[in-house]
Each structure stands twice: as C-alpha cells, then as structure tokens.
Motif scaffolding. Structure first.
Motif, short mmCIF file in Angstrom:
data_model
loop_
_atom_site.label_atom_id
_atom_site.label_comp_id
_atom_site.label_asym_id
_atom_site.label_seq_id
_atom_site.Cartn_x
_atom_site.Cartn_y
_atom_site.Cartn_z
N ASN A 110 35.62 30.43 36.65
CA ASN A 110 36.19 30.82 37.95
C ASN A 110 37.75 29.80 38.06
OD1 ASN A 110 34.28 32.50 38.69
ND2 ASN A 110 33.62 31.34 40.39
N THR A 111 37.61 28.74 37.47
CA THR A 111 38.68 27.89 37.53
C THR A 111 40.00 28.57 36.62
OG1 THR A 111 37.42 26.02 37.86
CG2 THR A 111 39.72 25.63 36.77
N GLN A 112 39.63 29.15 35.42
CA GLN A 112 40.44 29.69 34.47
C GLN A 112 40.98 30.83 34.86
OE1 GLN A 112 37.78 30.07 31.12
NE2 GLN A 112 38.59 28.31 30.14
N LEU A 113 40.06 31.66 35.73
CA LEU A 113 40.67 32.81 36.30
C LEU A 113 41.62 32.73 37.36
CD1 LEU A 113 40.63 36.00 36.51
CD2 LEU A 113 38.58 35.59 38.16
N ALA A 114 41.05 31.60 38.28
CA ALA A 114 42.34 31.38 39.22
C ALA A 114 43.45 30.82 38.50
CB ALA A 114 41.53 29.92 40.23
N LYS A 115 43.67 30.18 37.58
CA LYS A 115 44.79 29.73 37.00
C LYS A 115 45.78 30.98 36.47
CE LYS A 115 43.76 25.00 35.75
NZ LYS A 115 43.46 24.03 34.57
N LYS A 116 44.86 31.89 36.04
CA LYS A 116 45.39 33.03 35.40
C LYS A 116 46.26 33.89 36.56
CE LYS A 116 44.64 33.42 30.84
NZ LYS A 116 45.56 33.88 29.91
N ILE A 117 45.52 34.27 37.57
CA ILE A 117 46.18 35.02 38.58
C ILE A 117 46.89 34.23 39.83
CG2 ILE A 117 44.40 36.76 37.88
CD1 ILE A 117 42.65 36.06 40.34
N ASN A 118 47.04 32.73 39.66
CA ASN A 118 47.58 32.08 40.68
C ASN A 118 47.08 31.94 42.02
OD1 ASN A 118 49.58 31.10 38.89
ND2 ASN A 118 50.78 33.03 38.76
N VAL A 119 45.61 31.70 42.19
CA VAL A 119 44.93 31.52 43.33
C VAL A 119 44.14 30.31 43.18
CG1 VAL A 119 44.93 34.09 43.74
CG2 VAL A 119 43.00 33.00 42.75
N MET B 231 36.01 46.65 41.88
CA MET B 231 36.33 45.53 41.11
C MET B 231 35.60 44.34 41.66
SD MET B 231 40.18 43.75 41.22
CE MET B 231 40.79 45.36 41.08
N ASN B 232 35.22 43.37 40.63
CA ASN B 232 34.40 42.45 40.91
C ASN B 232 35.26 41.18 40.25
OD1 ASN B 232 32.86 42.16 38.41
ND2 ASN B 232 31.51 43.61 39.61
N VAL B 233 34.59 39.65 40.32
CA VAL B 233 35.27 38.91 39.77
C VAL B 233 34.78 38.80 38.25
CG1 VAL B 233 34.99 36.28 39.46
CG2 VAL B 233 35.00 37.26 41.85
N GLU B 234 33.59 39.27 37.65
CA GLU B 234 33.26 39.41 36.54
C GLU B 234 34.19 40.49 35.63
OE1 GLU B 234 31.18 37.59 34.44
OE2 GLU B 234 31.03 36.45 36.24
N GLN B 235 34.36 41.33 36.31
CA GLN B 235 35.32 42.24 35.88
C GLN B 235 36.83 41.90 35.50
OE1 GLN B 235 34.91 45.20 38.80
NE2 GLN B 235 33.98 46.71 37.30
N LEU B 236 37.40 40.65 36.36
CA LEU B 236 38.50 40.22 36.34
C LEU B 236 38.27 39.26 35.00
CD1 LEU B 236 39.70 39.76 39.92
CD2 LEU B 236 40.70 41.11 38.44
N LYS B 237 37.42 38.33 34.92
CA LYS B 237 37.07 37.55 33.89
C LYS B 237 37.19 38.05 32.55
CE LYS B 237 34.22 34.32 36.46
NZ LYS B 237 32.95 33.62 36.56
N GLN B 238 36.52 39.09 32.50
CA GLN B 238 36.66 40.15 31.27
C GLN B 238 37.90 40.38 30.92
OE1 GLN B 238 33.77 43.02 31.76
NE2 GLN B 238 31.91 41.91 31.68
N HIS B 239 38.60 40.82 32.04
CA HIS B 239 40.04 41.42 31.66
C HIS B 239 40.93 40.42 31.01
CE1 HIS B 239 43.75 43.53 31.71
NE2 HIS B 239 44.18 42.61 32.51
N TYR B 240 41.09 39.28 31.68
CA TYR B 240 41.78 37.97 31.32
C TYR B 240 41.22 37.17 30.55
CZ TYR B 240 44.98 39.27 35.37
OH TYR B 240 45.65 39.80 36.05
N MET B 241 40.04 37.62 29.88
CA MET B 241 39.41 36.67 28.79
C MET B 241 39.12 35.47 29.04
SD MET B 241 40.79 38.72 25.60
CE MET B 241 42.56 38.81 25.98
N VAL B 242 38.37 35.19 30.31
CA VAL B 242 38.33 33.69 30.63
C VAL B 242 36.78 33.78 30.93
CG1 VAL B 242 40.48 33.28 31.56
CG2 VAL B 242 38.83 34.02 32.93
N LEU B 243 36.17 32.39 31.07
CA LEU B 243 34.80 32.17 31.03
C LEU B 243 34.40 31.64 32.37
CD1 LEU B 243 33.89 30.64 27.71
CD2 LEU B 243 33.67 33.03 28.44
#
Length: 62
Positions: free
Chosen positions: A15-24, A1-13
């Motif tokens: 890193n900041t949005q991803l961090a908020k979604k997964i609480n890191v 798994m990589n960051v891009e796959q997580l962004k796609q799953h959480y439908m964010v564009l």
C-alpha cells in the motif's frame, strides 16, 4: 476497481508503494481497502490509467 487491481496495474506490492505512485497518503489507501474507493476517485484513476483499470460503473451511476 479495488486496491489490488491498482497494485497490479502499477506493479507494486505494498500500500505504501501504491500511495507513492498515485500521490496519496498510506492511510488513504488503507481506508480504500476497508471502505472501497470513492466513485469520483475511481473515475479519476480510470482516466489516469488510460482505462487500464476500470471504475465500478454501478457505483458511479448510483
């Protein structure tokens, strides 16, 4: 798994949005982009996504 796959799953564009979604922190996501997501974190995220994003089995079993 990589960051891009997580962004796609959480439908964010970003890193900041991803961090908020997964609480890191933003810097944690940035670090994952540079060094890869740690195996234990990948296993946790696979569980969190109900298997939608798969952990890299080779990293976990190493």
């Amino acid at each position: 798994m990589n960051v891009e796959q997580l962004k796609q799953h959480y439908m964010v564009l970003s890193n900041t949005q991803l961090a908020k979604k997964i609480n890191v922190g933003r810097t944690t996501v940035w670090d994952w982009e540079k060094k890869g997501i740690p195996p234990k974190t990948q296993a946790f995220l696979e569980l969190q996504t109900n298997g939608a994003v798969k952990a890299d089995i080779q990293l976990i079993s190493a």
